[in-house]
Write an enzyme that holds these catalytic residues in place. Structure first.
Site, PDB file in Angstrom:
ATOM      1  CG  ASP A 232     -29.444  27.459 -26.864  1.00 17.47           C
ATOM      2  OD1 ASP A 232     -28.827  26.941 -28.023  1.00 17.47           O
ATOM      3  OD2 ASP A 232     -29.254  26.371 -25.971  1.00 17.47           O
TER       4      ASP A 232
ATOM      5  CD  GLU B 235     -25.286  21.673 -24.963  1.00 20.84           C
ATOM      6  OE1 GLU B 235     -26.421  22.229 -24.873  1.00 20.84           O
ATOM      7  OE2 GLU B 235     -23.596  22.272 -25.625  1.00 20.84           O
TER       8      GLU B 235
ATOM      9  CE  LYS C 277     -25.593  21.654 -28.299  1.00 22.35           C
ATOM     10  NZ  LYS C 277     -26.436  22.527 -29.038  1.00 22.35           N
TER      11      LYS C 277
END
Ligand code: 5MM
Length: 339
Positions: free
Chosen positions: A23, A177, A219
């Site tokens: 990404d 994350e 994450k």
């Protein structure tokens, strides 16, 4: 068949499989392409990512999901097949980065906060219709003398939790994350201290924002020495201290933890994951959601040349296989060298 949010989260951390973080925003992918002296255009970005997604051995065997950028989720392969179809045909799940990147945090010199909550419910709705099963939002916490500040940790944890709640309401699994950067000169114990603090704040905010923990994937960074630390901790110490902090802070209801690589070498990222999985039974699955540590070798082998597509795909397959083994606690240096 429609999967529930819990089923999607479980599939993302299925045994021996992990997530490919592809990404990179336009600026980041340009930097990556600059490093191999390749031009970054919509077509070259498509060709590179198509090479990864068509690496059938890697995708079918070891990649549970792929995090895409807005451009990529809308792109078609050279033959007209949507890239998301190539991913789903390989039995993997398409996901999407939805954060708007980091911006300087007011009255907090040197610190940033991730933005992108405005209009997020509508964007989640559109991405859901485009086939995204999960999303990603990355918060960035730096360690340096005097930072992180409470303001920074709190603001980022709150935004992560608001994002997660918006995703769940829109039918998409959030990857949460919070990245404590490994860029500084701090030692591993300072990283442990900050990571514990950040994770405590994140789970407190997730609770306040009514996020169902069974429907998310965490994450985090590993607990590791800063890149510029005079003395770097061993692989064994990284594994031991990362597990210690995760056990203190991550509830067993979370189905899985998929680490970021954060600038670790390919082999370190694999070895650390392996050591943690080989250490014994854990309350959650432990796997990878690597960007650089899954792609660096493939990017170099490809080098922007169509004639290198097979070599790039092979390099990607190798790293995916090694990390798949690490996610099962079955990696070894011997396999790394011979496979
Ligand atoms: C693939 O890189 C992601 C994109 O970052 P930008 O928004 O800066 O372009 C990044 O968020 C990535 O998904 C995670 O940091 C994990 O990647 P690494 O390379 O740390 O494993």
């Amino acid at each position: 068949m429609t999967m529930t949010l819990e089923q999607v989260a479980q599939a993302m951390v299925a045994p021996g499989r992990g997530i490919l973080a592809a990404d990179e925003s336009s600026g980041t992918i340009k930097k990556r392409f600059d490093s191999i002296k390749a031009e970054s255009t919509a077509d070259t970005r498509r060709d590179y990512r198509e090479m990864l997604f068509r690496s059938t051995d890697a995708m079918k065997g070891h990649i549970s999901g792929v995090i895409l950028y807005d451009e990529t989720i809308r792109q078609k392969a050279k033959d007209g097949t949507p890239l998301t179809k190539i991913i789903t045909d390989a039995g993997s799940l398409p996901g999407i980065k939805v954060d708007g990147g980091t911006k300087p945090l007011q009255f907090s010199p040197g610190e940033v906060v991730t933005e992108g909550l405005d209009g997020l419910p509508a964007r989640i709705k559109e991405y859901h219709a485009l086939g995204a099963k999960f999303a990603k939002w990355r918060a960035v916490i730096d360690i340096a003398p005097g930072i992180p500040s409470y303001t920074c940790v709190k603001a980022n944890a709150h935004a992560l939790a608001r994002y997660a709640a918006i995703c769940l309401e829109g039918g998409i699994v959030p990857i949460v994350e919070p990245e404590v950067l490994m860029d500084g000169a701090h030692d591993i114990d300072r990283c442990a201290e900050v990571t514990e603090w950040v994770l405590r704040e994140v789970f407190q905010e997730l609770y306040i924002n009514r996020v169902t923990l069974e429907q998310i994937v965490l994450k985090p960074n590993m607990v590791i020495s800063g890149q510029k630390a005079p003395k770097r901790a061993s692989r064994e110490e990284v594994a031991e201290k990362t597990l210690k902090i995760l056990k203190r802070t991550v509830p067993a209801a979370v189905p899985g933890i998929a680490f970021l690589s954060g600038g670790q070498s390919d082999e370190d990222a694999t070895a650390h994951l392996h050591l943690m999985n080989a250490a014994g039974a854990l309350p959650w699955k432990l796997t990878f959601s690597y960007g650089r540590a899954l792609q660096a070798a493939a990017l170099k082998a490809w080098s922007g040349k169509p004639e290198n597509t097979a070599a790039g795909a092979k390099a990607f397959s190798h790293r995916a296989k090694m990390n798949g083994l690490a996610a099962a606690g079955k990696w070894s240096l011997a396999l790394e060298k011979t496979a």
